[in-house]
Design an enzyme around this catalytic site. Structure first.
Site, PDB file in Angstrom:
ATOM      1  N   ILE A 128       2.612 -13.675  -0.292  1.00  0.00           N
ATOM      2  CA  ILE A 128       1.182 -13.426  -0.102  1.00  0.00           C
ATOM      3  C   ILE A 128       0.825 -13.835   1.326  1.00  0.00           C
ATOM      4  CG2 ILE A 128      -1.139 -14.131  -0.809  1.00  0.00           C
ATOM      5  CD1 ILE A 128      -0.213 -13.241  -3.357  1.00  0.00           C
ATOM      6  N   LYS A 171     -10.018   1.000  14.437  1.00  0.00           N
ATOM      7  CA  LYS A 171      -8.696   1.450  14.892  1.00  0.00           C
ATOM      8  C   LYS A 171      -8.720   1.788  16.392  1.00  0.00           C
ATOM      9  CE  LYS A 171      -6.216   1.217  11.088  1.00  0.00           C
ATOM     10  NZ  LYS A 171      -4.938   0.524  10.944  1.00  0.00           N
ATOM     11  N   TYR A 228     -14.025   2.300  10.060  1.00  0.00           N
ATOM     12  CA  TYR A 228     -12.564   2.390  10.103  1.00  0.00           C
ATOM     13  C   TYR A 228     -12.100   2.940  11.453  1.00  0.00           C
ATOM     14  CZ  TYR A 228      -7.916   4.274   8.812  1.00  0.00           C
ATOM     15  OH  TYR A 228      -6.586   4.585   8.762  1.00  0.00           O
ATOM     16  N   GLY A 274       0.799  -1.221   0.000  1.00  0.00           N
ATOM     17  CA  GLY A 274       0.000   0.000   0.000  1.00  0.00           C
ATOM     18  C   GLY A 274       0.832   1.272   0.000  1.00  0.00           C
ATOM     19  N   GLN A 275       0.139   2.399   0.205  1.00  0.00           N
ATOM     20  CA  GLN A 275       0.789   3.720   0.136  1.00  0.00           C
ATOM     21  C   GLN A 275       1.930   3.838   1.140  1.00  0.00           C
ATOM     22  OE1 GLN A 275      -1.528   7.064   1.510  1.00  0.00           O
ATOM     23  NE2 GLN A 275      -0.002   8.528   0.780  1.00  0.00           N
ATOM     24  N   ASP A 301       1.428  -9.116   1.413  1.00  0.00           N
ATOM     25  CA  ASP A 301       0.141  -8.469   1.166  1.00  0.00           C
ATOM     26  C   ASP A 301      -0.836  -9.560   0.748  1.00  0.00           C
ATOM     27  OD1 ASP A 301      -0.417  -5.159   0.475  1.00  0.00           O
ATOM     28  OD2 ASP A 301      -1.961  -6.598  -0.084  1.00  0.00           O
TER      29      ASP A 301
HETATM   30  N1  LIG Z   1      -2.437   6.622   4.308  1.00  0.00           N
HETATM   31  C1  LIG Z   1      -2.884   7.358   5.308  1.00  0.00           C
HETATM   32  O1  LIG Z   1      -3.140   8.553   5.153  1.00  0.00           O
HETATM   33  C2  LIG Z   1      -3.054   6.725   6.672  1.00  0.00           C
HETATM   34  C3  LIG Z   1      -3.425   7.543   7.744  1.00  0.00           C
HETATM   35  C4  LIG Z   1      -3.613   6.968   8.995  1.00  0.00           C
HETATM   36  C5  LIG Z   1      -3.384   5.609   9.177  1.00  0.00           C
HETATM   37  N2  LIG Z   1      -3.017   4.831   8.122  1.00  0.00           N
HETATM   38  C6  LIG Z   1      -2.842   3.395   8.371  1.00  0.00           C
HETATM   39  O2  LIG Z   1      -1.617   2.947   7.837  1.00  0.00           O
HETATM   40  C7  LIG Z   1      -1.759   1.626   7.318  1.00  0.00           C
HETATM   41  C8  LIG Z   1      -1.297   1.603   5.879  1.00  0.00           C
HETATM   42  O3  LIG Z   1      -2.088   2.515   5.143  1.00  0.00           O
HETATM   43  P1  LIG Z   1      -1.927   2.716   3.578  1.00  0.00           P
HETATM   44  O4  LIG Z   1      -2.247   4.127   3.285  1.00  0.00           O
HETATM   45  O5  LIG Z   1      -0.662   2.134   3.113  1.00  0.00           O
HETATM   46  O6  LIG Z   1      -3.181   1.842   3.065  1.00  0.00           O
HETATM   47  P2  LIG Z   1      -3.362   1.151   1.629  1.00  0.00           P
HETATM   48  O7  LIG Z   1      -4.823   0.961   1.445  1.00  0.00           O
HETATM   49  O8  LIG Z   1      -2.606   1.891   0.590  1.00  0.00           O
HETATM   50  O9  LIG Z   1      -2.668  -0.260   1.865  1.00  0.00           O
HETATM   51  C9  LIG Z   1      -3.241  -1.271   2.646  1.00  0.00           C
HETATM   52  C10 LIG Z   1      -2.760  -2.591   2.116  1.00  0.00           C
HETATM   53  O10 LIG Z   1      -3.394  -3.639   2.879  1.00  0.00           O
HETATM   54  C11 LIG Z   1      -3.640  -4.697   1.984  1.00  0.00           C
HETATM   55  N3  LIG Z   1      -4.668  -5.601   2.523  1.00  0.00           N
HETATM   56  C12 LIG Z   1      -6.018  -5.451   2.490  1.00  0.00           C
HETATM   57  N4  LIG Z   1      -6.612  -6.530   3.039  1.00  0.00           N
HETATM   58  C13 LIG Z   1      -5.624  -7.366   3.435  1.00  0.00           C
HETATM   59  C14 LIG Z   1      -5.608  -8.641   4.056  1.00  0.00           C
HETATM   60  N5  LIG Z   1      -6.738  -9.274   4.372  1.00  0.00           N
HETATM   61  N6  LIG Z   1      -4.404  -9.204   4.326  1.00  0.00           N
HETATM   62  C15 LIG Z   1      -3.253  -8.586   3.999  1.00  0.00           C
HETATM   63  N7  LIG Z   1      -3.208  -7.385   3.381  1.00  0.00           N
HETATM   64  C16 LIG Z   1      -4.385  -6.783   3.108  1.00  0.00           C
HETATM   65  C17 LIG Z   1      -4.049  -4.037   0.675  1.00  0.00           C
HETATM   66  O11 LIG Z   1      -3.875  -4.921  -0.425  1.00  0.00           O
HETATM   67  C18 LIG Z   1      -3.123  -2.834   0.636  1.00  0.00           C
HETATM   68  O12 LIG Z   1      -1.946  -3.089  -0.110  1.00  0.00           O
HETATM   69  C19 LIG Z   1      -3.230   1.244   7.478  1.00  0.00           C
HETATM   70  O13 LIG Z   1      -3.386   0.443   8.604  1.00  0.00           O
HETATM   71  C20 LIG Z   1      -3.915   2.577   7.677  1.00  0.00           C
HETATM   72  O14 LIG Z   1      -5.066   2.452   8.460  1.00  0.00           O
HETATM   73  C21 LIG Z   1      -2.842   5.363   6.868  1.00  0.00           C
END
Ligand SMILES: NC(=O)c1ccc[n+]([C@@H]2O[C@H](COP(=O)([O-])OP(=O)(O)OC[C@H]3O[C@@H](n4cnc5c(N)ncnc54)[C@H](O)[C@@H]3O)[C@@H](O)[C@H]2O)c1
Length: 309
Positions: free
Chosen positions: A49, A145, A141, A13-14, A36
């Site tokens: 995976i 959390k 969400y 992810g991001q 992932d």
């Molecule tokens: N990006 C933000 O602005 C932000 C802000 C606050 C908190 N967060 C937290 O940081 C973490 C990462 O966020 P992100 O922005 O990279 O999110 P994202 O959605 O870009 O990435 C999440 C990843 O989780 C994977 N995923 C989904 N279901 C899954 C499963 N069952 N098993 C394994 N992997 C699975 C997805 O394929 C994806 O690659 C998250 O927990 C999010 O809540 C992010």
């Protein structure tokens, strides 16, 4: 000290893609297992995976790879979560419980849980939000959390599991796309600006939210995970802050560099999520306990995004 063997879930992810490369630099790519639920390609590190909702698969993976540190990023984010609340609960809360249980059983040394400003709700004080405050989130969400933070505290108190956590603001990066959150506009806007296109914002112009440049978020994560255990006084999740701005503020800053840039506002369902969150966060506990200090404000952020996209 021997290098830890690190598992990252949701690594595609991001945040994950950037965090994995920082972890690889720190601990050596051969010690990083980036996983992932879908196939991912990240250079040098071990990839695989792993569906975090499958408890047996989680335990087997930790055992087979000798994992002793976990960054549990897998989740469904705020806006996307509203389209399927039960699935979001199962992944965000069920997945986290699987990780906690397997970590307890297999004696994982240290865990990171990413929380969010989404744990705050309409009854939370909106300005300079304190560490210990009212948490009544309105999204699945946010609920997942908030409960996740408390599960982390429970495993720490009950079993001595070393769980550490940050409440990230909206994270902004140029090299990885956003994953379906309420602050995604603050990334999309830059893509439109550099393409010379007009931007339609899904939030109202005055919606002020806490935000952070990705490098600060990654550094905070590594610093927290390296901090002395004895110094950590927060075992739910640390407030973390860098900057706050509204779409209007961001538009004005971009327009300073790209005068012909234009914007329209068409708030959708994400407006009510944003309205339930806070404007700015007090992160003094993070500053006191492990010397947190952000490096990037809005001006630096705008320059980095426009220069790199
Ligand atoms: N990006 C933000 O602005 C932000 C802000 C606050 C908190 N967060 C937290 O940081 C973490 C990462 O966020 P992100 O922005 O990279 O999110 P994202 O959605 O870009 O990435 C999440 C990843 O989780 C994977 N995923 C989904 N279901 C899954 C499963 N069952 N098993 C394994 N992997 C699975 C997805 O394929 C994806 O690659 C998250 O927990 C999010 O809540 C992010």
């Amino acid at each position: 000290m021997p290098k830890p063997t690190v598992l990252v879930t949701g690594a595609g992810g991001q945040l994950g893609s950037v965090l994995v490369s920082a972890l690889a630099k720190k601990h050596g790519p051969e010690n990083i297992c980036a996983t992932d639920v879908r196939e991912i390609h990240l250079p040098l590190v071990r990839t695989g995976i792993l569906d975090v909702t499958d408890k047996d698969a989680v335990s087997t993976y930790i055992k087979d790879n000798g994992i002793n540190r976990i960054y549990h990023l897998a989740a469904i984010l705020s806006a996307r979560g509203e389209s399927n609340p039960i699935l979001t609960w199962n992944i965000n809360t069920g997945g986290w419980l699987n990780i906690l249980e397997a970590s307890r059983e297999l004696k994982v040394e240290r865990l990171f849980f990413p929380s969010t400003i989404g744990v705050f709700g309409p009854t939370t004080p909106k300005k300079n939000t304190p560490q210990d405050t009212i948490l009544q989130p309105t999204t699945v969400y946010g609920i997942s959390k908030q409960i996740g933070e408390n599960w982390g505290l429970y495993y720490f108190n009950r079993y001595g599991l070393d769980v550490r956590s940050l409440r990230y603001p909206g994270l902004i990066s140029y090299d990885t796309p956003p994953g379906g959150g309420t602050t995604d506009y603050a990334i999309d806007i830059f893509h439109k600006a550099v393409k010379g296109e007009s931007f339609t914002c899904f939030l109202r112009e005055d919606t002020e939210l806490p935000m952070m440049y990705m490098d600060d978020a990654v550094r905070a994560t590594l610093e927290l995970m390296e901090a002395d255990k004895e110094k950590l006084s927060v075992r739910t999740s640390y407030n973390l802050s860098a900057m706050s701005f509204s779409p209007r503020d961001l538009f004005d800053a971009i327009k300073n560099r790209i005068p012909e840039f234009s914007i329209t506002y068409e708030p959708d369902f994400r407006q009510s999520i944003a309205d339930s969150w806070v404007n700015s966060v007090n992160d003094s506990r993070a500053r006191e306990d492990w010397a947190w200090k952000p490096e990037y404000g809005m001006e630096e952020l705008v320059n980095i995004m426009l220069d790199n996209l």
